[in-house]
Design a protein around this motif. Structure first.
Motif, PDB file in Angstrom:
ATOM      1  N   LYS A 176       0.825  -1.200   0.000  1.00 10.71           N
ATOM      2  CA  LYS A 176       0.000   0.000   0.000  1.00 10.71           C
ATOM      3  C   LYS A 176       0.866   1.259   0.000  1.00 10.71           C
ATOM      4  N   VAL A 177       1.989   1.170   0.724  1.00 13.04           N
ATOM      5  CA  VAL A 177       2.846   2.353   0.870  1.00 13.04           C
ATOM      6  C   VAL A 177       3.678   2.585  -0.384  1.00 13.04           C
ATOM      7  N   LEU A 178       4.252   1.528  -0.891  1.00 12.08           N
ATOM      8  CA  LEU A 178       5.236   1.707  -1.961  1.00 12.08           C
ATOM      9  C   LEU A 178       4.816   1.133  -3.319  1.00 12.08           C
ATOM     10  N   GLY A 179       3.669   0.538  -3.371  1.00 13.66           N
ATOM     11  CA  GLY A 179       3.233  -0.048  -4.633  1.00 13.66           C
ATOM     12  C   GLY A 179       3.553  -1.514  -4.693  1.00 13.66           C
ATOM     13  N   ARG A 180       2.759  -2.240  -5.515  1.00 14.13           N
ATOM     14  CA  ARG A 180       2.862  -3.702  -5.557  1.00 14.13           C
ATOM     15  C   ARG A 180       4.221  -4.185  -6.084  1.00 14.13           C
ATOM     16  N   ASN A 181       4.776  -3.439  -7.064  1.00 17.07           N
ATOM     17  CA  ASN A 181       6.056  -3.872  -7.648  1.00 17.07           C
ATOM     18  C   ASN A 181       7.152  -3.899  -6.602  1.00 17.07           C
ATOM     19  N   ILE A 182       7.174  -2.800  -5.812  1.00 19.54           N
ATOM     20  CA  ILE A 182       8.216  -2.703  -4.777  1.00 19.54           C
ATOM     21  C   ILE A 182       8.000  -3.785  -3.727  1.00 19.54           C
ATOM     22  N   GLU A 183       6.695  -4.000  -3.385  1.00 22.95           N
ATOM     23  CA  GLU A 183       6.387  -5.028  -2.381  1.00 22.95           C
ATOM     24  C   GLU A 183       6.899  -6.387  -2.850  1.00 22.95           C
ATOM     25  N   ARG A 184       6.609  -6.683  -4.155  1.00 26.23           N
ATOM     26  CA  ARG A 184       7.033  -7.978  -4.711  1.00 26.23           C
ATOM     27  C   ARG A 184       8.559  -8.075  -4.678  1.00 26.23           C
ATOM     28  N   GLU A 185       9.185  -6.937  -5.026  1.00 28.90           N
ATOM     29  CA  GLU A 185      10.644  -6.925  -5.067  1.00 28.90           C
ATOM     30  C   GLU A 185      11.238  -7.146  -3.661  1.00 28.90           C
ATOM     31  N   VAL A 186      10.602  -6.489  -2.661  1.00 27.23           N
ATOM     32  CA  VAL A 186      11.071  -6.644  -1.280  1.00 27.23           C
ATOM     33  C   VAL A 186      10.976  -8.099  -0.861  1.00 27.23           C
ATOM     34  N   SER A 244      18.568   8.632   8.816  1.00 27.00           N
ATOM     35  CA  SER A 244      18.659   8.934   7.376  1.00 27.00           C
ATOM     36  C   SER A 244      20.100   8.809   6.903  1.00 27.00           C
ATOM     37  N   LEU A 245      21.017   9.347   7.715  1.00 26.72           N
ATOM     38  CA  LEU A 245      22.437   9.301   7.358  1.00 26.72           C
ATOM     39  C   LEU A 245      22.919   7.851   7.261  1.00 26.72           C
ATOM     40  N   PHE A 246      22.471   7.033   8.240  1.00 28.94           N
ATOM     41  CA  PHE A 246      22.870   5.627   8.265  1.00 28.94           C
ATOM     42  C   PHE A 246      22.425   4.922   6.980  1.00 28.94           C
ATOM     43  N   TRP A 247      21.145   5.118   6.583  1.00 27.16           N
ATOM     44  CA  TRP A 247      20.625   4.427   5.397  1.00 27.16           C
ATOM     45  C   TRP A 247      21.231   4.996   4.121  1.00 27.16           C
ATOM     46  N   TRP A 248      21.591   6.290   4.154  1.00 29.74           N
ATOM     47  CA  TRP A 248      22.238   6.883   2.974  1.00 29.74           C
ATOM     48  C   TRP A 248      23.603   6.241   2.750  1.00 29.74           C
ATOM     49  N   ILE A 249      24.326   6.007   3.871  1.00 32.10           N
ATOM     50  CA  ILE A 249      25.646   5.356   3.751  1.00 32.10           C
ATOM     51  C   ILE A 249      25.484   3.928   3.215  1.00 32.10           C
ATOM     52  N   VAL A 250      24.470   3.214   3.771  1.00 31.44           N
ATOM     53  CA  VAL A 250      24.208   1.831   3.305  1.00 31.44           C
ATOM     54  C   VAL A 250      23.836   1.854   1.827  1.00 31.44           C
ATOM     55  N   TRP A 251      23.033   2.832   1.437  1.00 34.26           N
ATOM     56  CA  TRP A 251      22.594   3.011   0.032  1.00 34.26           C
ATOM     57  C   TRP A 251      23.796   3.132  -0.886  1.00 34.26           C
ATOM     58  N   LEU A 274      26.857   2.103  -0.209  1.00 33.09           N
ATOM     59  CA  LEU A 274      27.706   0.908  -0.166  1.00 33.09           C
ATOM     60  C   LEU A 274      27.088  -0.282  -0.888  1.00 33.09           C
ATOM     61  N   VAL A 275      25.759  -0.401  -0.843  1.00 32.89           N
ATOM     62  CA  VAL A 275      25.071  -1.555  -1.471  1.00 32.89           C
ATOM     63  C   VAL A 275      24.151  -1.025  -2.585  1.00 32.89           C
ATOM     64  N   PRO A 276      24.648  -0.886  -3.761  1.00 32.75           N
ATOM     65  CA  PRO A 276      23.829  -0.280  -4.831  1.00 32.75           C
ATOM     66  C   PRO A 276      22.733  -1.195  -5.380  1.00 32.75           C
ATOM     67  N   ASP A 277      22.853  -2.530  -5.154  1.00 33.46           N
ATOM     68  CA  ASP A 277      21.900  -3.471  -5.778  1.00 33.46           C
ATOM     69  C   ASP A 277      20.534  -3.528  -5.074  1.00 33.46           C
ATOM     70  N   LEU A 278      20.475  -3.057  -3.863  1.00 32.53           N
ATOM     71  CA  LEU A 278      19.229  -3.233  -3.078  1.00 32.53           C
ATOM     72  C   LEU A 278      18.527  -1.901  -2.818  1.00 32.53           C
ATOM     73  N   HIS A 279      18.505  -1.041  -3.809  1.00 33.05           N
ATOM     74  CA  HIS A 279      17.972   0.307  -3.588  1.00 33.05           C
ATOM     75  C   HIS A 279      16.533   0.323  -3.101  1.00 33.05           C
ATOM     76  N   SER A 280      15.674  -0.457  -3.772  1.00 33.22           N
ATOM     77  CA  SER A 280      14.248  -0.419  -3.417  1.00 33.22           C
ATOM     78  C   SER A 280      14.014  -0.978  -2.010  1.00 33.22           C
ATOM     79  N   THR A 281      14.764  -2.065  -1.672  1.00 31.32           N
ATOM     80  CA  THR A 281      14.641  -2.642  -0.331  1.00 31.32           C
ATOM     81  C   THR A 281      15.101  -1.649   0.714  1.00 31.32           C
ATOM     82  N   LEU A 282      16.228  -1.007   0.426  1.00 26.01           N
ATOM     83  CA  LEU A 282      16.786  -0.037   1.375  1.00 26.01           C
ATOM     84  C   LEU A 282      15.843   1.147   1.570  1.00 26.01           C
TER      85      LEU A 282
END
Lengths: 144, 501
Positions: B193-203, B360-367, B369-377
């Protein structure tokens, strides 16, 4: 102000306990370590020195330092050799008193009183049974 | 001298559990027989006398414990004796009793056994000063005697009976894993509901990949965890509900009687003069709905595990004031006269803002460092920001809630603890100490934190943050306590201009 000091039998009991502990530790050293080595000598000498200091200096000083006073308003417990401490407890705050007697203290006719008050606890260690009873009565008399 | 009365004989069996540790010896013998002997059964049977001896010893110790425990009612109080090797004797004076409780557990009802406990202001914070399992016919006179000697009973009795709906609301609020369940439900099912079905499926795909890599068949396990949390919450809700159904509070003379429980009945007689404080608790939802849960703090009430010291399960403001006047007129609620000024608002907002920024800073750093999991992050970032934003909302409301008021020597303290809004009514005599604390920044802005410790067997502390120093000083003067050195300086500085003029 009424003052209570410890009886001589308490010091005798402490000395006996210290002697027994020293004997037990010495037996362990003799059993575990190889006789005649530097470690064996060191441990025995350290143990001996600690025992002499404890038995002939610390325990008599501790015995002499412990005094309990009670007056109309408060109970005061004083004691300690290296870090003497005085604890003052207002009698109106006392909730109840617990008297504890183990097998040895029953034999020696001594008792320990644990005085519980709102916000803290004071312990009157190893006083004579009769004195403990009197102190208990007096403190309960002050409860309003 | 009257003899000591013993506990109910069933106490022997209940005492046995304390000595079950001795069963280690038969277990060790069985292991030895299993590992080092050839004829297992015969060898084990040969030494069975030892196991029987241990069992007899356990029962014997239970019996000795029961035999050495006893009480007798004396003129001034309850004399209690216990202990096998170290004998403890204590006298609990009647006039020092704060709470006397009687607990009729459902499984002990057929045996006519009742737990009786009594508590004073002193003693251990986690256990009662006197507690025994007694026969019902012995328990009733004990409770009556404790009450009779503390007070002259009056005929007029004022009773408060809450509706079952109110008890259900309290159980709903007090059940522990509610927040966790809501959060997990949002995390797993509301993602779409929050992010859309595609993102949910991807998560879920990403989660399945990661968990599949860690363990086989994790999705059912995750479902199991979810179910367990939900089940845990349901259980907690039911336990709270059963524990508090048929709740009633009655005021008669100098004591308050609280009864509760659907199956196991609990009865508490509380001496009013020994009640430390009345505490109202709210969260953001109940505050928005104008609902309060009211708790009572008296040494001995709500002490046991999973026990709540409820006075009113849930009520609105008017209902609360009426019932409080009915049950405890000594505790009057008043408006906060010392409140934070508008210029201190930043002091309320900085901590949650820092949390939001930090997360926010923590997740930005993770973002990065891990470029493949953008939608999950992105989803995890949003989810981890939820408690921080919630904290910000709580702090904004807290600015309007915080304050201190005093009326007829009774203080009303309003403050926030974690995500809860608390309103505490405490008489002056039950305050142990008051501290006024100031950080460097507070020194500049002229505000302070007031820390109030109240009577308790453990530690009961109330922190009212960011209130004006001079006004706090004025209201604290009412306590007749010595003022802190810092305040005296402040006062002198304030007096100087007037004396000069």
């Amino acid at each position: 102000m009424k003052q209570i000091t410890l009886k001589k039998r308490v010091l005798v009991w402490w000395e006996c306990a210290a002697f027994l502990a020293a004997i037990l530790l010495a037996a362990l050293v003799l059993l575990i370590f190889v006789p005649g080595t530097w470690l064996w000598y060191l441990l025995l000498w350290v143990l001996g020195a600690v025992y002499v200091l404890t038995s002939f200096l610390y325990l008599p000083l501790l015995w002499m330092s412990i005094i309990y006073c009670v007056d109309d308003t408060c109970l005061m417990c004083h004691g300690g050799v290296l870090f003497p401490k005085t604890r003052v407890m207002h009698r109106e705050r006392i909730a109840f008193i617990t008297r504890v007697q183990g097998p040895v203290s029953s034999m020696l006719h001594i008792a320990t009183l644990v005085v519980r008050a709102a916000g803290g606890t004071a312990v009157v260690h190893m006083v004579h049974e009769k004195q403990a009873e009197e102190l208990e009565q007096e403190l309960y008399g002050g409860i309003e | 001298m009257k003899e000591y009365a013993h506990a109910h004989p069933i106490d022997i069996l209940l005492s046995v559990s304390r000595f079950l540790g001795l069963l280690i010896f038969p277990v060790l013998r069985a292991i030895y027989s299993l590992l080092f002997t050839t004829n297992l059964l015969i060898d084990w049977l040969r030494g069975a006398w030892f196991d029987l001896l241990i069992i007899l010893l356990i029962i014997g110790l239970g019996f000795i414990r029961w035999q050495r425990r006893g009480y007798r009612l004396e003129e001034s109080g309850i004399r209690w004796k216990r202990g096998i090797f170290f004998v403890q004797t204590q006298l609990i004076p009647y006039e020092k009793l704060s709470v006397v409780a009687k607990e009729r557990l459902f499984y002990l009802m057929p045996l006519r056994a009742v737990y009786v406990s009594a508590d004073t202001d002193g003693g251990d914070a986690h256990s009662s000063d006197f507690s025994m399992l007694l026969k019902k016919k012995e328990a009733d006179p004990l409770v009556e005697k404790c009450r009779a000697l503390r007070d002259q009973p009056q005929k007029i009795e004022r009773v408060y009976l809450p509706k079952n709906r109110n008890i259900a609301i309290l159980s709903l609020i007090a059940s522990n894993s509610l927040g966790g369940v809501l959060f997990l439900s949002t995390l797993f099912s509301g993602a779409g509901k929050v992010l859309g079905r595609n993102i949910e499926r991807e998560v879920f795909d990403q989660l399945t990949t990661v968990t599949g890599w860690l363990l086989q068949g994790i999705p059912p396990a995750a479902a199991m965890v979810g179910l367990l949390i939900l089940g845990g919450w349901c259980m907690s809700f039911l336990v709270n509900l059963i524990r508090h159904l048929r709740f009633s509070a009655a005021r008669r003379g100098n004591w308050l009687r609280i009864e509760s429980g659907l199956i196991s009945r609990r009865l508490y007689d509380i001496t009013v003069s020994r009640i430390n404080l009345v505490e109202m608790q709210q969260n953001v939802f109940t505050k928005a709905l104008g609902l309060y849960s009211v708790f009572l703090h008296a040494n001995g009430y709500g002490k046991k595990k999973d026990e709540l010291s409820v006075l009113m399960p849930s009520c609105d403001r008017e209902e609360f004031q009426n019932n409080l006047r009915l049950l405890l007129p000594e505790f009057s609620l008043c408006r906060a006269t010392v409140k934070p000024r508008v210029r201190y608002l930043s002091r309320f907002l900085i901590p949650p803002a820092a949390w939001i920024g930090g997360v926010s800073l923590f997740w930005w750093i993770v973002w990065r460092l891990v470029p493949d999991l953008h939608s999950t992050l992105l989803f995890l970032w949003l989810m981890s920001e939820v408690p921080c934003v919630w904290y910000l909302i709580v702090k904004i409301v807290s600015f309007f809630h915080t304050g201190i008021g005093v009326k007829n020597g009774v203080y009303t303290l309003r403050y926030t603890f974690l995500y809860r809004f608390k309103t505490v009514i405490v008489p002056r005599e039950r305050i142990v100490s008051i501290q006024v604390k100031r950080s460097c920044m507070q020194f500049i802005s002229g505000c302070c934190d007031v820390v109030i410790d109240t009577f308790s067997e453990g530690k009961k502390r109330h922190v009212i943050p960011n209130i004006p120093l001079y006004e706090a000083q004025q209201i604290l003067k009412c306590t007749d306590l010595p003022e802190p050195v810092l305040l005296r300086k402040e006062k002198r500085n304030r007096k100087k201009p007037s004396s000069a003029s």
